[in-house]
Design a protein around this motif. Sequence first.
Motif, PDB file in Angstrom:
ATOM      1  N   LEU A  14       0.821  -1.208   0.000  1.00 49.67           N
ATOM      2  CA  LEU A  14       0.000   0.000   0.000  1.00 49.67           C
ATOM      3  C   LEU A  14       0.857   1.260   0.000  1.00 49.67           C
ATOM      4  N   LEU A  80      -7.170   5.958   2.322  1.00 46.51           N
ATOM      5  CA  LEU A  80      -6.157   5.499   1.386  1.00 46.51           C
ATOM      6  C   LEU A  80      -5.178   6.590   0.986  1.00 46.51           C
ATOM      7  N   LYS A 113      -1.843   3.717   6.361  1.00 44.78           N
ATOM      8  CA  LYS A 113      -1.829   2.453   5.640  1.00 44.78           C
ATOM      9  C   LYS A 113      -1.479   1.286   6.541  1.00 44.78           C
ATOM     10  N   ASP A 116      -5.011   0.174   7.360  1.00 43.57           N
ATOM     11  CA  ASP A 116      -5.570  -0.428   6.149  1.00 43.57           C
ATOM     12  C   ASP A 116      -5.060  -1.858   6.006  1.00 43.57           C
TER      13      ASP A 116
END
Length: 428
Positions: A14, A80, A113, A116
């Motif tokens: 990511l 994101l 991230k 995430d």
Amino acid sequence: MSAESEVVDLCRDLIRIDTSNFGDSSGPGERAAAEYVAEKLAEVGIESTILESESGRASVLARWGNQESGRPGLVIHGHLDVVPAQASDWSVDPFAAEIVDDYVVGRGAVDMKDFDAIMLAVVRERQRSGRIPDRPILLVFTADEEAGGQLGAHWLVEHHREWFEGCTEAIGEVGGFSTEVAGQRLYLIESGEKGIAWLRLKAAGRAGHGSMRNRDNAVTHLAQALVRLGEHEWPAEPGPSMRILLDKVRELTGADGTPDELFEHFGPAARMIGSGLRNSTNATMVQAGYKHNVVPGEAVAYVDGRPLPGHHDGFAERVQEIAGDTVKVEPYHLDIPLEYAFEGDLVDAMTVSLLKHDPEAHVAPFLMSAGTDAKAWHKLGMTSYGFVPLRLPSDLDFTALFHGVDERVPIDALQFGTRVVDEFLDLA
């Protein structure tokens, strides 16, 4: 593959997808990262939807858990996008996601991230093993959080409200990380956040030749107003979350004193944690003039104001009083402060899951100095908490890593986070 074994690779993947958000849609956007997330969910049989507010500004949503349950839904969210990084300032490429001394280094490693990746790792493992939570879960990976979420969470709430029907609670950033007080580990769960009052200050004056006497200089007027704001001492006015935290500090240290004195026990982390005690104003941008020997007729500055819950109304007017009548204070971007009671089943689930994997630790709430996507979910009546569980080294200045140079997250902390989030999903 277990969540612990793949979370680092997911985080590195990511980070390598540059999603820098410059605040004006000039960056690469989140589409590539959204497609990566959707692919990782599809690999384990979870269908997702990518929604774009503008070309390339993409968010991912996926329903998971027992959708037939009569229990209300839980939103688990992460963004994101990341703030930009100036590569020349870093010791490594900010988008290479190198591993240095057991840390993953890169822009977005802690903002956010890391979470995430933790979300993806835990969901993928549980989906593969059939351990589906017994309540509806909505997984949300948003665009544009770093610019206020107008093209991300707020846009989703305005244009795709149907996705959130039945959801009453949410967890996301920033909270669940450990700090140290009096040699004891303390995990801080975000139970509220300050408001956003980005303000524009305009000063007008008499334009003219730079060599001539000028007592009506717009730049001088603006500078004096900014000094007044910079030197203003906003009073400490801790709300419910911060009062609980202050009591915890007293318990751990055996000390007493003013709120500022107590927060000194957090060391460098007091910069962020202590910001929840009072309103704040920081000048961030100044614009004036076009030639060295020309006095401009106008000077403009931008101030990042952060009011406490209960102080949002009238905040801009108070800034105007402090700045003085030589400038005009105008709202540029406003968003509400939030605060939720540190109690209930969701708080219990977060607390128990942390203590299960760190039994000697302590847990308390705090009021976050910045804003998150929780402001959007609040419009739908959701109760939101910041819960990104990370067990951190005591000598790491963690709060300085947010938007900082050489942003990094310990591999051990990522793996700890997967264990805690997995436990949390059994309890939530």
